[in-house]
Every structure is written in C-alpha cells, then in structure tokens.
Design an enzyme around this catalytic site. Structure first.
Site, PDB file in Angstrom:
ATOM      1  N   SER A  54       0.812  -1.214   0.000  1.00 12.15           N
ATOM      2  CA  SER A  54       0.000   0.000   0.000  1.00 12.15           C
ATOM      3  C   SER A  54       0.845   1.263   0.000  1.00 12.15           C
ATOM      4  O   SER A  54       0.357   2.348  -0.310  1.00 12.15           O
ATOM      5  CB  SER A  54      -0.939   0.019   1.215  1.00 12.15           C
ATOM      6  OG  SER A  54      -1.871  -1.038   1.156  1.00 12.15           O
ATOM      7  N   GLY A 232      -4.145  -2.199  -0.937  1.00 10.35           N
ATOM      8  CA  GLY A 232      -3.268  -1.882  -2.051  1.00 10.35           C
ATOM      9  C   GLY A 232      -3.061  -0.391  -2.175  1.00 10.35           C
ATOM     10  O   GLY A 232      -3.660   0.398  -1.458  1.00 10.35           O
ATOM     11  N   GLY A 234      -2.512   3.475  -4.332  1.00  8.77           N
ATOM     12  CA  GLY A 234      -3.039   4.271  -5.424  1.00  8.77           C
ATOM     13  C   GLY A 234      -4.482   4.704  -5.257  1.00  8.77           C
ATOM     14  O   GLY A 234      -5.097   4.562  -4.201  1.00  8.77           O
ATOM     15  N   CYS A 259      -9.392  -1.840   3.243  1.00  7.50           N
ATOM     16  CA  CYS A 259      -8.556  -0.725   2.775  1.00  7.50           C
ATOM     17  C   CYS A 259      -8.915  -0.376   1.336  1.00  7.50           C
ATOM     18  O   CYS A 259     -10.026   0.070   1.067  1.00  7.50           O
ATOM     19  CB  CYS A 259      -7.086  -1.062   2.964  1.00  7.50           C
ATOM     20  SG  CYS A 259      -5.981   0.357   2.787  1.00  7.50           S
ATOM     21  N   LEU A 260      -8.004  -0.542   0.377  1.00  5.11           N
ATOM     22  CA  LEU A 260      -8.351  -0.288  -1.014  1.00  5.11           C
ATOM     23  C   LEU A 260      -9.545  -1.138  -1.426  1.00  5.11           C
ATOM     24  O   LEU A 260     -10.409  -0.693  -2.188  1.00  5.11           O
ATOM     25  CB  LEU A 260      -7.152  -0.574  -1.923  1.00  5.11           C
ATOM     26  CG  LEU A 260      -7.386  -0.378  -3.427  1.00  5.11           C
ATOM     27  CD1 LEU A 260      -7.691   1.077  -3.760  1.00  5.11           C
ATOM     28  CD2 LEU A 260      -6.185  -0.872  -4.225  1.00  5.11           C
ATOM     29  N   GLN A 263     -12.669   0.622  -0.612  1.00 11.71           N
ATOM     30  CA  GLN A 263     -12.964   1.695  -1.557  1.00 11.71           C
ATOM     31  C   GLN A 263     -13.491   1.135  -2.878  1.00 11.71           C
ATOM     32  O   GLN A 263     -14.411   1.698  -3.485  1.00 11.71           O
ATOM     33  CB  GLN A 263     -11.700   2.526  -1.784  1.00 11.71           C
ATOM     34  CG  GLN A 263     -11.153   3.178  -0.524  1.00 11.71           C
ATOM     35  CD  GLN A 263      -9.675   3.477  -0.609  1.00 11.71           C
ATOM     36  OE1 GLN A 263      -9.072   3.462  -1.701  1.00 11.71           O
ATOM     37  NE2 GLN A 263      -9.045   3.751   0.527  1.00 11.71           N
ATOM     38  N   ASN A 301      -3.617   2.483   6.746  1.00  6.84           N
ATOM     39  CA  ASN A 301      -2.673   2.917   5.723  1.00  6.84           C
ATOM     40  C   ASN A 301      -3.422   3.161   4.421  1.00  6.84           C
ATOM     41  O   ASN A 301      -3.532   2.268   3.583  1.00  6.84           O
ATOM     42  CB  ASN A 301      -1.558   1.887   5.520  1.00  6.84           C
ATOM     43  CG  ASN A 301      -0.531   2.353   4.509  1.00  6.84           C
ATOM     44  OD1 ASN A 301      -0.434   3.554   4.229  1.00  6.84           O
ATOM     45  ND2 ASN A 301       0.221   1.438   3.947  1.00  6.84           N
ATOM     46  N   GLY A 303      -4.833   6.645   1.625  1.00  6.10           N
ATOM     47  CA  GLY A 303      -4.889   8.070   1.329  1.00  6.10           C
ATOM     48  C   GLY A 303      -6.207   8.518   0.737  1.00  6.10           C
ATOM     49  O   GLY A 303      -6.374   9.696   0.418  1.00  6.10           O
ATOM     50  N   PHE A 304      -7.157   7.575   0.589  1.00  2.25           N
ATOM     51  CA  PHE A 304      -8.460   7.882   0.016  1.00  2.25           C
ATOM     52  C   PHE A 304      -9.544   7.342   0.948  1.00  2.25           C
ATOM     53  O   PHE A 304      -9.281   6.457   1.766  1.00  2.25           O
ATOM     54  CB  PHE A 304      -8.605   7.262  -1.374  1.00  2.25           C
ATOM     55  CG  PHE A 304      -7.652   7.827  -2.395  1.00  2.25           C
ATOM     56  CD1 PHE A 304      -8.056   8.801  -3.285  1.00  2.25           C
ATOM     57  CD2 PHE A 304      -6.331   7.384  -2.453  1.00  2.25           C
ATOM     58  CE1 PHE A 304      -7.168   9.321  -4.228  1.00  2.25           C
ATOM     59  CE2 PHE A 304      -5.440   7.896  -3.379  1.00  2.25           C
ATOM     60  CZ  PHE A 304      -5.860   8.874  -4.263  1.00  2.25           C
ATOM     61  N   HIS A 358      -6.930  -1.850   8.882  1.00  4.21           N
ATOM     62  CA  HIS A 358      -6.221  -3.118   8.734  1.00  4.21           C
ATOM     63  C   HIS A 358      -6.392  -4.000   9.974  1.00  4.21           C
ATOM     64  O   HIS A 358      -5.595  -3.902  10.911  1.00  4.21           O
ATOM     65  CB  HIS A 358      -4.728  -2.864   8.499  1.00  4.21           C
ATOM     66  CG  HIS A 358      -4.405  -2.365   7.131  1.00  4.21           C
ATOM     67  ND1 HIS A 358      -3.422  -2.923   6.337  1.00  4.21           N
ATOM     68  CD2 HIS A 358      -4.945  -1.373   6.394  1.00  4.21           C
ATOM     69  CE1 HIS A 358      -3.371  -2.276   5.181  1.00  4.21           C
ATOM     70  NE2 HIS A 358      -4.284  -1.326   5.197  1.00  4.21           N
ATOM     71  N   GLU A 360      -5.701  -7.010  10.441  1.00  7.94           N
ATOM     72  CA  GLU A 360      -4.667  -8.039  10.630  1.00  7.94           C
ATOM     73  C   GLU A 360      -3.545  -7.564  11.541  1.00  7.94           C
ATOM     74  O   GLU A 360      -2.710  -8.367  11.963  1.00  7.94           O
ATOM     75  CB  GLU A 360      -4.100  -8.456   9.265  1.00  7.94           C
ATOM     76  CG  GLU A 360      -3.065  -7.535   8.670  1.00  7.94           C
ATOM     77  CD  GLU A 360      -3.611  -6.203   8.189  1.00  7.94           C
ATOM     78  OE1 GLU A 360      -2.822  -5.279   7.971  1.00  7.94           O
ATOM     79  OE2 GLU A 360      -4.844  -6.084   8.026  1.00  7.94           O
TER      80      GLU A 360
END
Length: 382
Positions: A54, A232, A234, A259-260, A263, A301, A303-304, A358, A360
C-alpha cells in the site's frame, strides 16, 4: 545543519536537511527517491510498513523518533520486497537487539535499495504536511542542486489518478492453506499483506490469490465461498477495471474488502471516493464499531476514503446511517473518531461488507482481529 549530506524537498519548496543513509548512504552524492511524502505514526513496525504494498509510490516519514532500534527479520516482511521508495527519520538506528533480529535496519534498507535520510526535523515536516496536505517530494543528495530536484519532483505523477495496483499485483495465481473443508476464499490481490493471508489461513480458510486483472468469469468459475478484496496502493478511481469486475460479483458471492478493497467495493455499488488531505497512516487510529459500540485502536494505511450518504465527507453521528446503492441499502458499520470519515459499511440486501482499516494488525494493536472471524461466520451463514 552544517554536516548535511542529503535533504528532503517538497513540491512547495519546503526543505529539510539531514544525513544520507540506507541505499543513499552507500553511495554518497548519488541517487534520489521521488514520490508522495506521507507520515506514519506507528511506534514500531517500520519494516512491515516499508514492505506493505500500500506504500508503493510513497516516501515514509516516521513520526516516532528512533527507527531501527530492534532490527529486521524475515517474519516481519509483509511482502517479498520493500515497496516504499524512501524512509525519512529523526534518528535512524542500525541495531539487532530483538531476539528475532537478523539484520540491522540501515543494512536492510541498503540491501533493498531503499533511499533513506536521518537527522530530519520530522516533527516540523509532519506539521507542515498536516497543514498543507500530502504532496510530492523527494530525498536527494546534498550535492544535487535544488533546481534539478524540483524538476524531478514536477515530473512525478500525482497520486490521484495513479493505477499502482498493476505494479504490485502478482503475476500468477497462488494458493494458500491446507486442503480440507474450510471456506474457499478467492482474493483479488491488488497488494495484499502477508499477515492478511496468515489470519485467514489460521482460521481454516483456503485462500487463492488472483492478479487484479482477473475477470469475474474466471473468479466465478472457481465457485469460491466468498471473494476478498485486498488492500493496495493508489487511487481507487483509477481502477475502473477492478470496479467493473466487482460489480459482476456483488450479489452472486459474498464480497468483503479491506482498505483499497473497501474503496473498490464502495465504488462498485455506486458510491464515490475522495483523496484525504494527508491520509491515515499508523497504528493508533480510534474507530467505533457501530454494531457493538466498542471503540478499537486500529492500524491504517490509506490516502483515500469513501463519501458518506449525500456525498458528505464526514459522518456527524455514531449511528448506522444508510446509503441507497445500486445493490440495495448499505449501512455505516464503522466510523473514524479522529476525523469522522467512513471506516466501514455493510451491504444489507446482498452479502458483503468492508472496513477501511487493517484488522490483521501488521503492525499494530490486535483490537480488530475478530473481524476475520465475523467475516468467516457470515460466509458460513450466507
């Protein structure tokens, strides 16, 4: 600082001097790293952060003053390599003090080819990012003129709009877990951490990791009990091909995202995402689980984030507010108590749900490990 051998330069011209170390330190006056500069607040777990996919495309500023004081080890690897492009530290250490340590931190960074800088006023750097927002920047040798460094930064693409999932995704399918009658989980791997796989396998799941370009038909052909969307790097808005795949899976199989993955599932059901000012990176973020009322300290972790009902960026109440999605209703399941952003949702008319953080705990507190049990329990009753 008169003995500076390297410096951090941000795209707005802000500069912080320090001493080169890691891969930069091995060749004085040579090499640089450019990307988005972010900060992480974890007191430990520096190797886990560096190897978390990530962080691809980013330079990590560690807020804890001493980084590297217990060494590195194979068991702390979250992937097969380091993904962050540089480490920015107040005081870097190169000890091997932990019983499991196999290599010093700076030696390990040099082995991995990761640029690093120590002696930086990270407190000032973080305060600046908190005010101005995460931005592009770089770590450069002191011999490089700032004008050239600015050109290198300007040539780096913004994190918004970047498809980094294709960079970190595996080239081929891999299978994990013992043969047996445990639930079969197909993962769209856009940068999964090793500890996520371990937590699923430890609970008896049979996990298959697929490249992020795998089609819905290929996933459904395996007839999994559920589909897992991994973390992940981006911008999720750049991953329309994964979103389209997920849309074909929702309602046919239970889908869970972290996380990603959170989204991507949000976008697949018709919701939108936005870039946070400086993201959530660290292991001390308080989140309320609205199903239990419990407050958990979480590892994060990203950014979006996902927009709330009506396009709101924040949620004012600790109630399970609802969205109307392309697949029926969804309810808020978790809310961030720092900035009131969406941290999770549950699909109410089809099986599926997400968390932004996260569970985990690699690294971080173990408050949220129960979410893996909740996920597998819901698969069993889907």
């Amino acid at each position: 600082m008169t003995d500076a051998t390297a410096y951090v330069l941000l795209e707005d011209g802000t500069r912080f001097d320090g001493q080169a170390c890691g891969a930069t330190g091995s060749s004085p006056g040579e090499g640089h790293a450019v990307g988005e500069v972010v900060f992480t607040t974890g007191m430990s777990g520096y190797q886990e952060s560096m190897t978390d996919p990530s962080f691809a495309g980013q330079l990590i500023a560690y807020t804890y003053p001493h980084i590297g004081n217990y060494g590195t080890s194979a068991q702390a690897m979250e992937s097969e390599r380091a993904w962050a492009r540089a480490a920015i530290m107040r005081e870097a250490c190169n000890r091997e003090d932990a019983p499991t340590a196999e290599r010093g931190w700076l030696d390990w960074l040099e082995d991995c080819g990761v640029h690093a800088i120590s002696g930086v006023d990270v407190r000032s750097l973080v305060m600046h990012i908190r005010e101005a927002g995460a931005m592009r920047g770089g770590v450069f040798p002191a011999s490089m003129p700032e004008a050239h460094a600015r050109e290198l930064i300007a040539a780096e693409p913004s994190m918004a709009g970047q498809d980094l999932a294709r960079v970190v995704t595996p080239e081929r399918v891999s299978r994990h877990g013992d043969a047996g009658d445990g639930p079969r989980i197909s993962v769209i791997d856009s940068g999964i951490k090793a500890s996520m796989v371990r937590e699923l396998v430890a609970r008896g799941a049979r996990v298959t990791l697929h490249p992020c370009t795998t089609s819905a038909d290929e996933l459904l052909a395996e007839d999994p009990d559920a589909v897992f969307l991994s973390n992940g790097p981006g911008d999720p808005a750049a991953l329309t091909y994964i979103v389209d795949t997920v849309r074909e899976l929702v309602g046919k199989k239970p889908v869970w995202g972290i996380c990603l993955g959170h989204q991507l599932l949000c976008r697949a059901v018709g919701l939108d995402t936005f870039k946070l000012p400086f993201g959530h990176h660290g292991a001390n973020h308080p989140v309320r689980d609205l199903q239990t009322g419990r407050v958990e300290i979480t590892s994060q972790n990203h950014g979006f984030a996902a927009l709330g009902p009506g396009g709101a960026r924040t949620i004012d109440s600790d109630e399970p507010v609802r969205w109307e999605t392309d697949f029926g209703a969804a309810a808020l399941s978790h809310v961030n108590l720092y900035d009131r952003t969406v941290e999770g949702l549950e699909l109410l008319d089809v099986p599926g749900g997400t968390v932004q953080y996260h569970p985990e705990a690699g690294p971080g507190p173990h408050d949220s490990l129960y979410l893996f049990d909740r996920f597998l329990d819901r698969i069993a009753h889907a």
